[in-house]
Design an enzyme around this catalytic site. Structure first.
Site, short mmCIF file in Angstrom:
data_model
loop_
_atom_site.label_atom_id
_atom_site.label_comp_id
_atom_site.label_asym_id
_atom_site.label_seq_id
_atom_site.Cartn_x
_atom_site.Cartn_y
_atom_site.Cartn_z
CB CYS A 89 -14.07 -14.70 7.17
SG CYS A 89 -12.64 -13.93 6.42
CE LYS A 109 -4.14 -1.95 2.12
NZ LYS A 109 -5.06 -1.75 3.21
CB CYS A 162 -13.54 -1.32 8.84
SG CYS A 162 -12.05 -1.27 7.86
CG ASN A 165 -3.78 -1.89 15.43
OD1 ASN A 165 -3.32 -1.85 16.40
ND2 ASN A 165 -3.50 -1.73 13.91
#
Length: 359
Positions: free
Chosen positions: A319, A78, A180, A123
């Site tokens: 998930c 990122k 999130c 976090n």
């Protein structure tokens, strides 16, 4: 300077103010939902040196809100992807990408290189680390946080003002508050909150307006209501931080030293007999995985349903995208529940694989 003409014609900024921006050095921790708009507007405004700290890579699920990235950057670090995009936006400033995780060993060294620190993380462990490092290095901290439809903005450790620990002295218990990726977030919310953070940075650099030092701005995206709460300075909390100065770099935090959960692929386990598949998504999440024996235990209720865990079996957790499953495995590790693995694939990928196998 023609690039910044709309700034320069403002009497409150002018050419001298723009030069302040060009000479400023800002470090942004996290290039995610908050970091993207922060970085985009600071780069566009002409902040001369921007540092970006992020060890994570772009995931397809990020594109709903992390506006610096696109499908071509999925899988790219990122910080690096943000640097490349921002250099196209403004090639006249210096952008430094730190492709690493912030920790106690590198925080003080990095912070000393910059004028302002901006928290774009998600976090609590990292928030407290950032705050304490800012107090020790005497750097102002622009804070932002989001949760579902709500956001918060403040400025800490600025002009002898309160710190994050003055507001929240102790971190909540690990895994007690979902991020999130676990609970969801309205896509535009980090854009709103991140832009507010960028605004606070610009006001600090330019010395204009009133910052949110000593205040916590709370924004609700569902009703567009904004509430500003006062924050009192707590000298005792600040003194506690300063006492850790000499030992700060030797500290460790669970979030930085925990073992990365082992991940496996669905195709590698379906021929095994002694397994338990565990879906840790929330009850309302779709699509459902049909045709396999699946135990549904939402991540938010994991501790309340440990009796459903079969200790004699290898446990494979999945998930929606393979992110929360790692968190669940970490929780199981902390509880000394063995033989737990995270599936690389999320539910849609599992269903697609099963469909292909049955054709």
């Amino acid at each position: 300077m023609n690039r910044y003409s709309r700034h320069i014609i403002l009497s409150e900024i002018g050419e001298s103010g723009q030069n302040k921006l060009l000479n400023a050095k800002v470090l942004v921790i996290g290039a995610g939902g908050l970091g993207c708009p922060i970085l985009q507007y600071l780069a566009a405004a002409g902040v001369g040196t921007l540092g970006i700290v992020d060890f994570d890579v772009v995931d397809i699920t990020n594109l709903q809100r992390q506006i610096l990235f696109g499908t071509a950057t999925v899988g790219t670090n990122k910080a690096l992807a943000a640097k490349q995009r921002l250099e196209d936006l403004n090639d006249s400033i210096s952008i430094i990408a730190y492709q690493e995780r912030l920790n106690h060993k590198n925080a003080l060294k990095l912070f000393k290189l910059y004028d302002i620190i901006v928290d774009g993380t998600d976090n609590f462990e990292t928030r407290y680390l950032i705050n304490d490092a800012c107090v020790i290095t005497n750097k102002p901290l622009v804070f932002g946080a989001i949760y579902k439809f709500e956001g918060q903005v403040s400025v800490f450790n600025y002009q002898n003002g309160p710190t994050y620990r003055c507001l929240f002295p102790e971190a909540p218990e690990k895994n007690s508050v979902p991020n999130c990726s676990e609970i969801g977030v309205l896509g535009v919310l980090p854009g709103i909150i991140g832009t507010m953070q960028a605004n606070e940075v610009l006001k600090i650099i330019l010395g204009i307006g009133n910052t949110l030092s000593g205040k916590l701005l709370c924004y609700n995206a569902l009703n567009s209501q904004t509430t500003v709460l006062g924050i009192s300075k707590n000298e005792n909390e600040i003194e506690k931080i300063l006492k850790t100065k000499d030992s700060f770099t030797t500290k460790t935090t669970e979030v930085f030293c925990e073992i990365e959960p082992k991940t496996v692929s669905i195709e590698d386990i379906l021929d095994q007999n002694n397994i338990q598949l565990i879906d840790i998504r929330e009850v309302h999440e779709t699509p459902k995985v049909e045709g396999l024996a699946v135990t549904l235990i939402p991540l938010s209720e994991l501790n309340q349903h440990l009796n459903q865990i079969q200790p004699d079996k290898d446990k494979y957790i999945f998930c929606q995208s393979g992110i929360r499953s790692k968190k669940a495995v970490s929780i199981f590790q902390d509880l000394n529940i063995k033989n737990c693995f995270s599936l690389k694939e999320g539910a849609p990928d599992i269903i697609e694989y099963l469909t292909q196998q049955n054709q």
